[in-house]
Write an enzyme that holds these catalytic residues in place. Sequence first.
Site, PDB file in Angstrom:
ATOM      1  N   HIS A 114       0.912  -1.078   0.300  1.00  0.00           N
ATOM      2  CA  HIS A 114      -0.439  -0.210   0.083  1.00  0.00           C
ATOM      3  C   HIS A 114       0.621   1.190   0.549  1.00  0.00           C
ATOM      4  O   HIS A 114       0.411   2.500   0.367  1.00  0.00           O
ATOM      5  CB  HIS A 114      -0.982   0.129   1.402  1.00  0.00           C
ATOM      6  N   LYS A 170      -7.677  13.656   4.409  1.00  0.00           N
ATOM      7  CA  LYS A 170      -7.137  12.519   4.771  1.00  0.00           C
ATOM      8  C   LYS A 170      -6.242  12.791   5.892  1.00  0.00           C
ATOM      9  O   LYS A 170      -6.334  14.473   6.607  1.00  0.00           O
ATOM     10  CB  LYS A 170      -6.701  12.495   3.085  1.00  0.00           C
ATOM     11  N   ARG A 171      -5.798  12.358   6.344  1.00  0.00           N
ATOM     12  CA  ARG A 171      -4.389  11.585   7.329  1.00  0.00           C
ATOM     13  C   ARG A 171      -3.352  12.740   6.731  1.00  0.00           C
ATOM     14  O   ARG A 171      -3.607  13.200   5.246  1.00  0.00           O
ATOM     15  CB  ARG A 171      -3.177  10.729   6.933  1.00  0.00           C
ATOM     16  N   LYS A 186       0.881  14.864   1.185  1.00  0.00           N
ATOM     17  CA  LYS A 186       0.295  14.657   0.600  1.00  0.00           C
ATOM     18  C   LYS A 186      -0.028  16.175   0.353  1.00  0.00           C
ATOM     19  O   LYS A 186      -1.547  16.665  -0.048  1.00  0.00           O
ATOM     20  CB  LYS A 186      -1.275  14.943   1.803  1.00  0.00           C
ATOM     21  N   THR A 215      -7.918   6.494  -1.772  1.00  0.00           N
ATOM     22  CA  THR A 215      -9.646   6.305  -1.452  1.00  0.00           C
ATOM     23  C   THR A 215     -10.278   7.781  -1.461  1.00  0.00           C
ATOM     24  O   THR A 215     -11.624   7.270  -1.793  1.00  0.00           O
ATOM     25  CB  THR A 215     -10.002   4.831  -0.752  1.00  0.00           C
ATOM     26  N   LYS A 237     -14.588   7.926  -3.160  1.00  0.00           N
ATOM     27  CA  LYS A 237     -15.665   8.588  -2.500  1.00  0.00           C
ATOM     28  C   LYS A 237     -16.043   9.677  -2.787  1.00  0.00           C
ATOM     29  O   LYS A 237     -17.358   9.787  -3.354  1.00  0.00           O
ATOM     30  CB  LYS A 237     -15.603   8.263  -0.841  1.00  0.00           C
TER      31      LYS A 237
HETATM   32  C1  26V Z   1       2.551   1.825   8.019  1.00  0.00           C
HETATM   33  C2  26V Z   1       3.518   1.178   9.356  1.00  0.00           C
HETATM   34  C3  26V Z   1       4.554   1.693   9.067  1.00  0.00           C
HETATM   35  C4  26V Z   1       5.048   1.179  10.558  1.00  0.00           C
HETATM   36  C5  26V Z   1       4.210   2.339  11.636  1.00  0.00           C
HETATM   37  C6  26V Z   1       3.184   1.485  11.699  1.00  0.00           C
HETATM   38  C7  26V Z   1       2.259   1.742  10.691  1.00  0.00           C
HETATM   39  C8  26V Z   1       1.021   2.293   9.916  1.00  0.00           C
HETATM   40  C9  26V Z   1      -0.062   1.810   8.637  1.00  0.00           C
HETATM   41  C10 26V Z   1       1.075   2.241   7.675  1.00  0.00           C
HETATM   42  C11 26V Z   1       0.380   1.324   6.416  1.00  0.00           C
HETATM   43  C12 26V Z   1       0.624   2.330   5.442  1.00  0.00           C
HETATM   44  C13 26V Z   1       0.196   2.483   4.515  1.00  0.00           C
HETATM   45  C14 26V Z   1      -0.894   3.055   3.744  1.00  0.00           C
HETATM   46  O1  26V Z   1      -1.448   3.211   4.873  1.00  0.00           O
HETATM   47  N1  26V Z   1      -0.932   3.111   2.273  1.00  0.00           N
HETATM   48  C15 26V Z   1      -2.878   3.788   1.861  1.00  0.00           C
HETATM   49  O2  26V Z   1      -3.329   2.632   1.512  1.00  0.00           O
HETATM   50  C16 26V Z   1      -4.042   2.929   1.190  1.00  0.00           C
HETATM   51  C17 26V Z   1      -5.635   1.951   0.685  1.00  0.00           C
HETATM   52  O3  26V Z   1      -4.503   1.037   0.094  1.00  0.00           O
HETATM   53  C18 26V Z   1      -4.199   4.038  -0.210  1.00  0.00           C
HETATM   54  O4  26V Z   1      -5.365   4.121  -0.848  1.00  0.00           O
HETATM   55  C19 26V Z   1      -3.688   4.916   0.274  1.00  0.00           C
HETATM   56  O5  26V Z   1      -2.597   5.742  -0.439  1.00  0.00           O
HETATM   57  C20 26V Z   1      -2.387   4.291   0.765  1.00  0.00           C
HETATM   58  O6  26V Z   1      -1.584   5.629   1.248  1.00  0.00           O
END
Ligand code: 26V
Length: 808
Positions: free
Chosen positions: A359, A551-552, A557, A659, A663
């Site tokens: 992701h 968004k976050r 971003k 996403t 929406k």
């Molecule tokens: C990564 C990490 C790294 C370690 C610390 C905690 C943590 C928590 C979450 C993540 C995941 C980051 C990836 C993420 O959220 N990606 C998002 O995924 C969405 C669904 O596919 C996508 O629409 C977004 O563009 C993307 O940023």
Amino acid sequence: MTYATTHSGTTPGDFGRELLSNLYYQRGTTLESASAQDAYHSLALTVRNRLVDRYIRTAAAHYQENPRFIYYLSAEYMLGRQLDQNLLYSGTQECAHSALAALGLSGDELDALDVEPGLGNGGLGRLAACLLDAMATQDIPAVGYGIRYDYGIFQQEFQDGAQVEHPDDWTFYGNPWEFHASDDQQKVGFYGHTEALDGVRRKWVPGEIVLGEPSHMLVPGYGTTTVNIIRLWKARASPQSFNLSHFGAGQYGEAVEEIVRSENISKVLYPDDSTELGRELRLKQQHFLVTCALRDIVRRFRLCNSDWDHFADKVVIQLNDTHPVMAIAELMRMLVDEEGLDWDRAWSITRRTFAYTCHTLLPEALETWPVELMRRLLPRHLEIIFLINHLFLQEVADRYPGDDAKLRELSIIAEGAEQRVRMAHLAVVGSSAVNGVAELHSRLLAATTLHGFANLWPGRFHNVTNGVSPRRFVRLANPRLAELITERLGDGGWLTDLDQLSRLEPAAADPEFRRRWREVKRLNREDLAEQTLATTGVVLDPDALCDVMIKRFHEYKRQLLRVLHVVTLYHRIRRGEVADVVPRSIVFGGKAAPGYYVAKRIMKLANRVAEVVNADPAVSPYLKMVFLPDYNVSRAQLIIPAADLSEQISLAGKEASGTSNMKLALNGALTIGTLDGANVEIRDRVGGENFFLFGLDTAEVAALRGRGYRPRDHYERDAELREVVDAVAGWDGELADDLMHRDEYLTLADFRAYVDCQDRVARAWRDPEDWTRMSILNTARSGFFSADRTVRDYCRDIWHVTPVYVPR
Ligand code: 26V
């Protein structure tokens, strides 16, 4: 098989009687003396009961068919509120409404008590929820596995414009949607040592055991009988953990020390999104989830099967990012050490079982764990990972003889001052399919981040573009629009076949339909204005262009670019250059990771700018800006239907998909955006003439960096930008300084194109008929972004599963 049928009466009378019965027998009270919580819980149980019958039928059908199952493993789920969803999916909305009225209960008041389980950070967790929704709706046999965090994503408040985090004790009053199954507990080991058995087999003797206790929530399909489940695990200490002798000696803290240590594992969701922390507790959470899920999957497999060689035919395990990737080592450990399979057979089963979704493209979001931490916490898993890596590197060496750089590049173990395990590499090596989440993202993954693997195994790499649930983000969030669409298209069939929205295209040319469309938007903006006033005191003009960025908070971003434009407008209005300005409501929503210093500064700047703008009577008629605190799924359901303009302005090549872009487009907002993530596909579908494109593309970003980017040049060349950056310097010198001298995300490089593009937006808004036409076309051409299509893509390209229809 016998089914209870007493909880599915179809009249308001039946519903009311069942509600009173739940009040009496489940809450032990009566209508006269019930508290609001009593009434809410009884309502929830009444609705829930109407899905239980369908769930039992689903389980029976699955047992009989013994189909291939999708097991979705995710550390995060953002389910959204359950009451509105389950009323809709059980078809009892109207019945419940009448029944509540007859009992003198306020539906809105009870609805306000429904707490959303915020068990995720952002897009990744919400995607997991949308996919579960779509799998149930498509009759795909599936179970979601996750962690039942005691505390979900923090609640956000602003103090002096700065984010303050509060704990989210989401089950404080209990959770009526949950079924506990304490007899399906699993044991999870940590620490300890390993001992030799025969050959490659070894025995792991854990130093500590924690129990995993499951509960599940129902995941109903829409317009079908299927009800799947999501199973969430909570960490429990064994009853022996309570130290009676310490307690007897008055040492109350020591008495519960072991309990606290065990139960801390599922205490809280890590509120970080995309930044690596490498905390031991987080690795413990991951191993806990993976162990509980795998044991449960094996238990379910054994209900109807006995031969391990059929495991990969019956089980698909989808890994949602790298967080559950330890499952690859854990399955190997179970098969080799516990079941006695030889390594090659176990590896073949494992590899065929797993599939991995990536992701991100950000290097800092690709998880790695220190080898020494893993050796201490999970000694046997580390041995297995080393052996997997050893055999894998032999394969690489055969393919690229003498190429040591290749070995270093692809190795699961990163060498350096400290050795680390690269979870994404383990995921690719241990899976039969790897996918990105939008076309551009999948292409970039294969061309950059996972380039070496894509060369080695090109057939393993796929794209599955994300999608969203039209039930939640159109029907539930925007009932007015849903009704207007249904009126035009004939019935509600479009909600499960979203391509039907294309039949709205001719309506874009119908002035009466456009008038109704505008009316819906206007009412939705009124709702938003009402809520905004109640929660922030800011008055929004419901006729102003509603311009949203939700968004976050993350530098890539570029919320900062959004703020720069607002300041630009502010300056123009102050100077009296209002001829080309249209009234706008600038709406922000989003949380920042508590430790993300820069994101928090940008947030504070946004709040400061809002304060200045809203306090200026000369500016207010043209511009209002509000930052709605505590953005979550419920807040999204309020904001999205009101939006006219969708801000998707990340630096090209950084946003995997996004996403909220989908929406918002589905709800008739026009996008102003860069060629990033799924924006590319949205533009391809809605048409370039109905999309406000600006900014550098990925090639131009690379070229600019190659030439050596000098943000200061833009500052010096552009008087309006200079004025804006100088104003920012007055509010936050550090941010302005960074923009001028570093500007990692090329904000200044895209400033002029962005502002000019916003001027085009304003001109377009001045022609309401044409704007409405474009708005309708955005909705009509966004059917592709249904999560149902996403699930069909996964079924066809990766899962190779077919639906199991459950009889009514
Ligand atoms: C990564 C990490 C790294 C370690 C610390 C905690 C943590 C928590 C979450 C993540 C995941 C980051 C990836 C993420 O959220 N990606 C998002 O995924 C969405 C669904 O596919 C996508 O629409 C977004 O563009 C993307 O940023």
